[in-house]
Write a protein that holds these residues in place. Structure first.
Motif, PDB file in Angstrom:
ATOM      1  N   LEU A 296       0.826  -1.208   0.000  1.00 31.39           N
ATOM      2  CA  LEU A 296       0.000   0.000   0.000  1.00 31.39           C
ATOM      3  C   LEU A 296       0.858   1.254   0.000  1.00 31.39           C
ATOM      4  N   GLY A 297       2.012   1.195   0.651  1.00 35.14           N
ATOM      5  CA  GLY A 297       2.903   2.359   0.652  1.00 35.14           C
ATOM      6  C   GLY A 297       3.412   2.708  -0.731  1.00 35.14           C
ATOM      7  N   ALA A 298       3.662   1.672  -1.563  1.00 40.65           N
ATOM      8  CA  ALA A 298       4.090   1.944  -2.937  1.00 40.65           C
ATOM      9  C   ALA A 298       3.002   2.667  -3.722  1.00 40.65           C
ATOM     10  N   GLY A 299       1.745   2.268  -3.501  1.00 43.74           N
ATOM     11  CA  GLY A 299       0.645   2.957  -4.180  1.00 43.74           C
ATOM     12  C   GLY A 299       0.470   4.386  -3.713  1.00 43.74           C
ATOM     13  N   LEU A 300       0.601   4.607  -2.412  1.00 41.97           N
ATOM     14  CA  LEU A 300       0.475   5.973  -1.894  1.00 41.97           C
ATOM     15  C   LEU A 300       1.619   6.858  -2.381  1.00 41.97           C
ATOM     16  N   LEU A 301       2.803   6.279  -2.563  1.00 40.46           N
ATOM     17  CA  LEU A 301       3.916   7.053  -3.112  1.00 40.46           C
ATOM     18  C   LEU A 301       3.637   7.447  -4.558  1.00 40.46           C
ATOM     19  N   ASN A 302       2.989   6.556  -5.324  1.00 42.42           N
ATOM     20  CA  ASN A 302       2.601   6.917  -6.689  1.00 42.42           C
ATOM     21  C   ASN A 302       1.572   8.047  -6.694  1.00 42.42           C
ATOM     22  N   VAL A 303       0.657   8.020  -5.720  1.00 44.28           N
ATOM     23  CA  VAL A 303      -0.312   9.115  -5.596  1.00 44.28           C
ATOM     24  C   VAL A 303       0.416  10.421  -5.311  1.00 44.28           C
ATOM     25  N   ALA A 304       1.393  10.372  -4.397  1.00 43.63           N
ATOM     26  CA  ALA A 304       2.152  11.581  -4.072  1.00 43.63           C
ATOM     27  C   ALA A 304       2.928  12.088  -5.283  1.00 43.63           C
TER      28      ALA A 304
ATOM     29  N   LEU B 292      13.935   8.578  -3.018  1.00 45.42           N
ATOM     30  CA  LEU B 292      14.357   8.823  -1.643  1.00 45.42           C
ATOM     31  C   LEU B 292      13.181   9.061  -0.707  1.00 45.42           C
ATOM     32  N   THR B 293      12.023   9.365  -1.248  1.00 42.48           N
ATOM     33  CA  THR B 293      10.825   9.584  -0.433  1.00 42.48           C
ATOM     34  C   THR B 293      10.243   8.233  -0.023  1.00 42.48           C
TER      35      THR B 293
END
Length: 411
Positions: free
Chosen positions: A335-343, A362-363
């Motif tokens: 889920l963190g990978a998906g939220l990083l794509n959203v960001a 790096l984020t």
């Protein structure tokens, strides 16, 4: 003009129509609104329909993990993307994304501009969105979402997402396009447990979990019907006079005293009672179903209502929920990978500039600990931190302690 690599909106409409029933089924199980088929062979359907059981194990299996996944922030936030999430009600947004992804295997985030040029984030459940996913980046090459439906459930407002633009349709007819300077479609999937075979992930409500819940519901229905005979055992009378008045069955059941006279031959009636059915087999069946469901979802029997006598400490709870902890860590990564794509795409839209995805390596998304620390755990972590810092000065920092305990200390 449609490119050769594009599937087209008609393809995505048919794809959503194909997958929507399975998503709706899992939402029905989560909402405890799914009615099981009558598959018993001994109980008449009209009797079984009176004793419909309701059980929320599937919802418990989802909530027990989703409630533990609390998003904290992005580490090394060089592009200040947390400001975008702070403007979009993060307490509800993150929980909604996590819960939808747990139920349906994935959730979608629709990114758009507001009236004041701010970036808006809207969660769209998997029953109303789909797309063609790039298995390397986890982003879509093209996407489709139903933004609103009419009173009959038919799509009313639709959006077709492509790189650099989004097309809108109303009632099946093209309305307008909105251009952007983003090299990806502004519809981002947030996927739970993806793999090479299932790039859109896997639901927390598995087929095995559905079976165990259905099995337990049928057991409760049988137990409820049997309890009627258990409460009022069937009685019988032998040797009554044929010329006597018929015995009122209901009166014989609830009366505290009955009178039977001898017959003409001097014979007295014999009164008996049939053996009452035991409720023990149903309790054992229900516990067997609970044990199977708990093993499938990483829960314990305590979580499903079979409370043990001795209360458990935090360490004992963590030890008994080892499978749940591993599932939570896996969910945090996917889920963190998906939220990083959203960001990433939100920052591109906000700055009106198409950044390279490699600029966001790096984020890192950070989550709160899955289990809150108690006093005993804080003491153990404190002792360990002192010893490690004595061996390697500065090895354990305040940020490390917060990652372990979830407690934010002083500056």
């Amino acid at each position: 003009m449609k490119k050769l690599s594009e599937k087209g909106i008609e393809y995505l409409r048919k794809k959503l129509e194909k997958h929507k029933p399975r998503v709706d089924l899992r939402y029905q199980h989560y909402d405890i609104k799914h009615h099981e088929r009558n598959i018993g062979i001994t109980i008449p359907p009209e009797i079984r329909n009176r004793y419909r059981s309701v059980l929320g194990w599937c919802a418990k299996g989802v909530d027990s993990l989703a409630d533990r996944l609390v998003f904290r922030e992005f580490e090394n936030d060089n592009f200040e993307v947390m400001e975008i999430f702070e403007q979009n009600n993060p307490d509800i947004f993150f929980d909604s994304v996590v819960l939808s992804a747990m139920i349906a295997s994935c959730a979608f985030v629709y990114i758009s501009r507001g009236d004041n040029d701010e970036v808006r984030l809207q969660v769209v459940e998997a029953s109303n969105a789909t797309g063609v996913i790039d298995p390397i980046t986890g982003l879509l090459t093209e996407g489709y979402a139903v933004l609103s439906r009419d009173e009959y459930g038919k799509p009313e407002t639709e959006a077709y997402f492509l790189p650099y633009r989004t097309d809108f349709y109303f009632g099946g007819s093209y309305v307008k396009s909105i251009e952007s300077n983003v090299a990806y479609p502004l519809l981002v999937p947030v996927v739970h447990r993806p793999d090479a075979v299932r790039p859109f992930g896997r639901s927390r409500i598995t087929r095995s979990g559905i079976y165990y819940q259905s099995y337990a519901k049928r057991t409760l229905e049988r137990a409820d019907i049997t309890a009627e005979f258990y409460s009022f055992p069937q009685k019988y009378v032998l040797g009554t006079d044929p010329d006597s008045e018929p015995l009122d069955g209901w009166k014989a059941t609830i009366s505290t005293m009955l009178e039977f006279t001898k017959g003409d031959g001097g014979d007295k009636p014999t009164i008996g009672q049939f053996t009452t059915p035991s409720m023990t087999p149903f309790t054992e069946q229900l516990k067997t179903a609970a044990a199977g469901f708990a093993g499938e979802t990483g829960l314990t029997l305590d979580d499903l209502g079979f409370v043990s006598e001795n209360p458990s400490s935090v360490e004992a709870i963590k030890a008994s929920h080892e499978n749940l902890r591993l599932a939570g860590r896996k969910a945090q990564r996917s889920l963190g990978a998906g939220l990083l794509n959203v960001a990433y795409l939100s920052a591109c839209l906000r700055d009106d500039f198409s950044y390279l995805r490699s600029q966001f390596v790096l984020t890192k998304p950070k989550w709160e600990p899955l289990f809150e620390a108690d006093a005993n755990m804080l003491t153990m972590i404190g002792d360990g931190a002192i010893k490690l810092n004595q061996a390697i000065p500065g090895y354990i920092t305040g940020e490390t302690i917060r990652d372990l305990t979830g407690i934010e200390g002083g500056e």
